[in-house]
Design a protein around this motif. Structure first.
Motif, PDB file in Angstrom:
ATOM      1  N   ALA A  60       0.841  -1.203   0.000  1.00  0.00           N
ATOM      2  CA  ALA A  60       0.000   0.000   0.000  1.00  0.00           C
ATOM      3  C   ALA A  60       0.873   1.249   0.000  1.00  0.00           C
ATOM      4  O   ALA A  60       0.650   2.188  -0.763  1.00  0.00           O
ATOM      5  CB  ALA A  60      -0.928   0.004   1.215  1.00  0.00           C
ATOM      6  N   LEU A  61       1.897   1.237   0.841  1.00  0.00           N
ATOM      7  CA  LEU A  61       2.752   2.417   0.994  1.00  0.00           C
ATOM      8  C   LEU A  61       3.479   2.751  -0.306  1.00  0.00           C
ATOM      9  O   LEU A  61       3.630   3.917  -0.669  1.00  0.00           O
ATOM     10  CB  LEU A  61       3.777   2.145   2.105  1.00  0.00           C
ATOM     11  CG  LEU A  61       4.451   3.336   2.737  1.00  0.00           C
ATOM     12  CD1 LEU A  61       3.441   4.158   3.502  1.00  0.00           C
ATOM     13  CD2 LEU A  61       5.540   2.858   3.692  1.00  0.00           C
ATOM     14  N   PHE A  62       3.931   1.707  -1.023  1.00  0.00           N
ATOM     15  CA  PHE A  62       4.685   1.933  -2.246  1.00  0.00           C
ATOM     16  C   PHE A  62       3.808   1.787  -3.491  1.00  0.00           C
ATOM     17  O   PHE A  62       4.301   1.768  -4.618  1.00  0.00           O
ATOM     18  CB  PHE A  62       5.881   0.985  -2.321  1.00  0.00           C
ATOM     19  CG  PHE A  62       6.893   1.270  -1.256  1.00  0.00           C
ATOM     20  CD1 PHE A  62       7.753   2.347  -1.380  1.00  0.00           C
ATOM     21  CD2 PHE A  62       6.947   0.518  -0.104  1.00  0.00           C
ATOM     22  CE1 PHE A  62       8.665   2.641  -0.390  1.00  0.00           C
ATOM     23  CE2 PHE A  62       7.852   0.805   0.897  1.00  0.00           C
ATOM     24  CZ  PHE A  62       8.716   1.872   0.763  1.00  0.00           C
ATOM     25  N   ILE A  63       2.503   1.685  -3.269  1.00  0.00           N
ATOM     26  CA  ILE A  63       1.510   1.690  -4.343  1.00  0.00           C
ATOM     27  C   ILE A  63       1.868   0.651  -5.400  1.00  0.00           C
ATOM     28  O   ILE A  63       1.863   0.927  -6.591  1.00  0.00           O
ATOM     29  CB  ILE A  63       1.362   3.095  -4.956  1.00  0.00           C
ATOM     30  CG1 ILE A  63       1.368   4.143  -3.861  1.00  0.00           C
ATOM     31  CG2 ILE A  63       0.053   3.198  -5.746  1.00  0.00           C
ATOM     32  CD1 ILE A  63       1.156   5.555  -4.367  1.00  0.00           C
ATOM     33  N   ASN A  64       2.209  -0.538  -4.968  1.00  0.00           N
ATOM     34  CA  ASN A  64       2.494  -1.599  -5.920  1.00  0.00           C
ATOM     35  C   ASN A  64       2.195  -2.935  -5.272  1.00  0.00           C
ATOM     36  O   ASN A  64       2.761  -3.251  -4.231  1.00  0.00           O
ATOM     37  CB  ASN A  64       3.951  -1.532  -6.355  1.00  0.00           C
ATOM     38  CG  ASN A  64       4.252  -2.490  -7.487  1.00  0.00           C
ATOM     39  OD1 ASN A  64       3.772  -3.626  -7.496  1.00  0.00           O
ATOM     40  ND2 ASN A  64       5.017  -2.040  -8.448  1.00  0.00           N
ATOM     41  N   PRO A  65       1.302  -3.723  -5.876  1.00  0.00           N
ATOM     42  CA  PRO A  65       0.908  -4.974  -5.227  1.00  0.00           C
ATOM     43  C   PRO A  65       1.978  -6.060  -5.295  1.00  0.00           C
ATOM     44  O   PRO A  65       1.766  -7.151  -4.802  1.00  0.00           O
ATOM     45  CB  PRO A  65      -0.344  -5.390  -5.997  1.00  0.00           C
ATOM     46  CG  PRO A  65      -0.246  -4.705  -7.305  1.00  0.00           C
ATOM     47  CD  PRO A  65       0.527  -3.450  -7.097  1.00  0.00           C
ATOM     48  N   LEU A  66       3.120  -5.763  -5.911  1.00  0.00           N
ATOM     49  CA  LEU A  66       4.127  -6.815  -6.071  1.00  0.00           C
ATOM     50  C   LEU A  66       5.424  -6.523  -5.321  1.00  0.00           C
ATOM     51  O   LEU A  66       6.474  -7.042  -5.678  1.00  0.00           O
ATOM     52  CB  LEU A  66       4.413  -7.045  -7.558  1.00  0.00           C
ATOM     53  CG  LEU A  66       3.245  -7.652  -8.342  1.00  0.00           C
ATOM     54  CD1 LEU A  66       3.562  -7.749  -9.816  1.00  0.00           C
ATOM     55  CD2 LEU A  66       2.878  -9.015  -7.795  1.00  0.00           C
ATOM     56  N   VAL A  67       5.386  -5.696  -4.300  1.00  0.00           N
ATOM     57  CA  VAL A  67       6.618  -5.494  -3.532  1.00  0.00           C
ATOM     58  C   VAL A  67       6.575  -6.381  -2.289  1.00  0.00           C
ATOM     59  O   VAL A  67       5.528  -6.843  -1.859  1.00  0.00           O
ATOM     60  CB  VAL A  67       6.853  -4.011  -3.138  1.00  0.00           C
ATOM     61  CG1 VAL A  67       6.846  -3.136  -4.366  1.00  0.00           C
ATOM     62  CG2 VAL A  67       5.848  -3.540  -2.120  1.00  0.00           C
ATOM     63  N   SER A  68       7.746  -6.624  -1.740  1.00  0.00           N
ATOM     64  CA  SER A  68       7.842  -7.520  -0.583  1.00  0.00           C
ATOM     65  C   SER A  68       8.410  -6.747   0.608  1.00  0.00           C
ATOM     66  O   SER A  68       8.913  -5.632   0.456  1.00  0.00           O
ATOM     67  CB  SER A  68       8.738  -8.704  -0.928  1.00  0.00           C
ATOM     68  OG  SER A  68      10.077  -8.279  -0.964  1.00  0.00           O
ATOM     69  N   PRO A  69       8.339  -7.335   1.811  1.00  0.00           N
ATOM     70  CA  PRO A  69       8.813  -6.613   2.997  1.00  0.00           C
ATOM     71  C   PRO A  69      10.304  -6.262   2.902  1.00  0.00           C
ATOM     72  O   PRO A  69      10.787  -5.396   3.616  1.00  0.00           O
ATOM     73  CB  PRO A  69       8.589  -7.610   4.138  1.00  0.00           C
ATOM     74  CG  PRO A  69       7.667  -8.634   3.619  1.00  0.00           C
ATOM     75  CD  PRO A  69       7.776  -8.642   2.139  1.00  0.00           C
TER      76      PRO A  69
END
Lengths: 259, 336
Positions: B86-95
């Motif tokens: 949500a924070l980076f506005i991309n559903p494909l990022v990881s922690p």
């Protein structure tokens, strides 16, 4: 009477590029103002300064006589709404969820959306005739519908001032006209609109005041009949046009090469 | 139905954890589980002294800490993944976007080489997890460009840097004892989790998860774009700070407890979004519950599939990578 919004000698530069210099403008409640100017003339930057998203490097911005930066963000959000350009989002929130976001400024950290918030959101959706879309994912409706949803969100925000950046950008002709007539209806009910546009004709149709921006300075400010002239359009865009009065249906710009 | 989603997921997690207690090399039938619970909680009679001792050892000292750790790691990685998406506005990022796992892995390896004390290793893991994120954020601040893409690039730089440092530590480590320990650790395994570790990590992990879930609505608005969030009255800087800090804390804690457990933080939020939709008010708690249940299950698989145990991190990767390939088509959303 204090002005609604007053920009005094505002200047802004991105690194070494001066975007706005010595811009002074005042806005009154109930006005419909269109900014016209070529790409890079500073329109969007000026809107962002009036929204408090960017701080001017010189000059001041007052909202109802108070410096903008002294107004808490949440309070300001109840007074002024921002309708950004249509964009495609990463997450498929429903239209209703997007409109409910307009109620954020009315909530403390812990309080949840209430029945009243949902009613207000529903009323905003109905007012723009998109109530039937409320369960649809925001990412899957058309550009025109998305822009309407963003306007519904601004209505739900309860603000009296709408700041819009190129509201018709990316919409087809039908949606452009529906959107502009919608703006006109809301303006007649007393809302203030401050928007940018790339189309002199749209300013002629909707605005009661037009401000021409060129290279970060205001070169004209007044009623559309006085500001949108063939000289001014040439000055802004280097395009020769005839500004033609149509019988009973206002005025339009027609490029000389096309007439 | 919508109201019931979260309670149902909670029930599912409870069932998975109970089943996992009974599963293992030594199978504990449900009747014995109940008898043991009755004795522990209400002092009911019914089990022989010998059986009590055996069950206490297996259930309380071996399986329960491991199951609780798996649940906490799964929940932490899923929540921090969903929050970053949500924070980076991309559903494909990881922690790991800002380098926390690389930093924490380096910290763990450094600790193993330099210190005999396990507490020092754990401290070093946390410290360098935060250091890596600090470097990523610091790079952004140094250029005074406050954009998401700058943060992402800062994270890539920081992650690569700490991965390189990790290689140095591996190279310098004693190849008979230390190097294998480091390598096994980085494969991600819950076999060495004890009750003490679970106790240490439970409170900060719960606090970090709670802090993120409390910002769910703010994250919704922030995922529409920074300027829109500001215009809706959100204190963008504060939300970012709290969420990045909390996500870093809980992610580093997972490395502290179980080494590198990859892919959970990417695929679980994705699956959750398919089930409950993108609204973070539901998505984040659902990610916590499903992530916990998922990792407990995967850990069962890694315990039971073969006669010897395989590292859990390998299993999560083997499941996660093909899944990622399947959902890649969604990558067109987000940054373009």
């Amino acid at each position: 009477m204090t002005d609604l919004l007053q920009v005094t000698r505002a200047g802004f530069a991105y690194r070494s590029r001066q975007v706005l210099s010595e811009v002074s403008l005042a806005f009154k409640r109930g006005e419909v103002v269109s900014f016209l100017g070529p790409n890079g003339s500073g329109k969007t930057t000026l809107l962002k300064i009036m929204l408090g998203i960017l701080q001017p490097q010189t000059g001041t911005v007052l909202f109802e006589g108070r410096p903008l930066k002294t107004i808490p963000r949440r309070d300001f959000a109840r007074l002024v709404a921002y309708v950004p350009q249509v964009h495609r989002e990463a997450f498929a929130y429903t239209v209703e969820e997007v409109v409910l976001m307009g109620r954020m400024p009315y909530h403390s950290f812990f309080s949840a959306y209430s029945r009243k918030d949902r009613d207000i959101a529903a009323a905003a959706l109905e007012r723009l005739d998109i109530f039937h879309l409320r369960e649809r994912p925001y990412t899957e409706i058309s550009g025109g519908e998305r822009q309407l949803a963003l306007i519904a969100r601004a209505l739900a925000q309860g603000a009296g001032v709408f700041i819009m950046d190129e509201p018709v950008n990316g919409l087809d002709y039908g949606n452009q006209m529906r959107l502009l007539s919608g703006i006109k209806v809301l303006a007649d009910e007393g809302l203030t609109f401050i928007m940018t546009t790339h189309f002199p004709d749209h300013a002629l149709m909707t605005a009661d005041r037009v401000i021409l921006l060129k290279a970060g300075s205001v070169i004209a400010d007044g009623p559309p009949a006085q500001t949108i002239t063939r000289e001014a359009i040439f000055e802004l865009y280097r395009i020769e046009v005839n500004v033609v009065s149509m019988n009973g249906s206002g005025r339009v710009c027609i490029p000389v090469w096309a007439s | 139905m919508k109201r019931l989603t979260l309670p149902l997921l909670g029930l599912l997690l409870g069932l998975v954890m109970l089943a996992s207690l009974s599963l293992g090399k030594y199978r504990v039938p449900v009747a014995d589980l109940l008898g043991f619970a009755g004795w522990q909680l209400f002092d009911l009679p019914g089990l022989s002294a010998e059986k009590k001792a055996l069950l206490e050892n297996i259930l309380l000292h071996i399986r329960l800490p491991r199951i609780l750790a798996a649940a906490m790691i799964g929940a932490s990685l899923s929540v921090s993944g969903a929050a970053f998406q949500a924070l980076f506005i991309n559903p494909l990022v990881s922690p790991d976007l800002l380098g926390v796992l690389a930093g924490a892995s380096f910290g763990a390896a450094l600790g193993m080489v330099l210190s005999k004390s396990w507490a020092m290793v754990q401290f070093s893991t946390l410290l360098f997890g935060f250091a890596a994120v600090g470097v990523a954020v610091g790079i952004t601040k140094a250029y005074r460009i406050n954009s998401v893409i700058m943060l992402v690039l800062g994270g890539i730089i920081s992650g690569s840097f700490f991965t390189a440092l990790l290689s140095i530590v591996k190279y310098a480590a004693d190849p008979t004892n230390q190097l294998p320990a480091i390598v096994y650790w980085l494969m991600g395994s819950l076999s060495s989790v004890d009750g003490h570790t679970v106790l240490i990590m439970s409170l900060p992990a719960a606090a970090g998860i709670a802090a993120i879930i409390l910002h769910a609505r703010q994250l919704n608005v922030l995922s529409m774009g920074e300027e829109e969030a500001k215009s809706l009255g959100i204190n963008v800087g504060r939300v970012r700070l709290v969420v990045i800090f909390s996500a870093t804390l809980i992610s580093a804690l997972t490395v502290m407890a179980g080494g590198m457990i990859g892919w959970v933080g990417l695929i679980i939020p994705h699956i959750c979004r398919m089930i409950v939709g993108p609204n973070n008010q539901v998505l984040l708690p659902a990610a916590a519950l499903i992530g916990a249940a998922y990792l407990v299950l995967v850990d069962d698989v890694s315990r039971l599939l073969f006669s010897y145990e395989i590292p859990t991190g390998i299993v999560t990767s083997l499941i996660g990578i093909p899944f990622f390939a399947l959902v890649l088509k969604n990558a067109q959303r987000g940054w373009r």
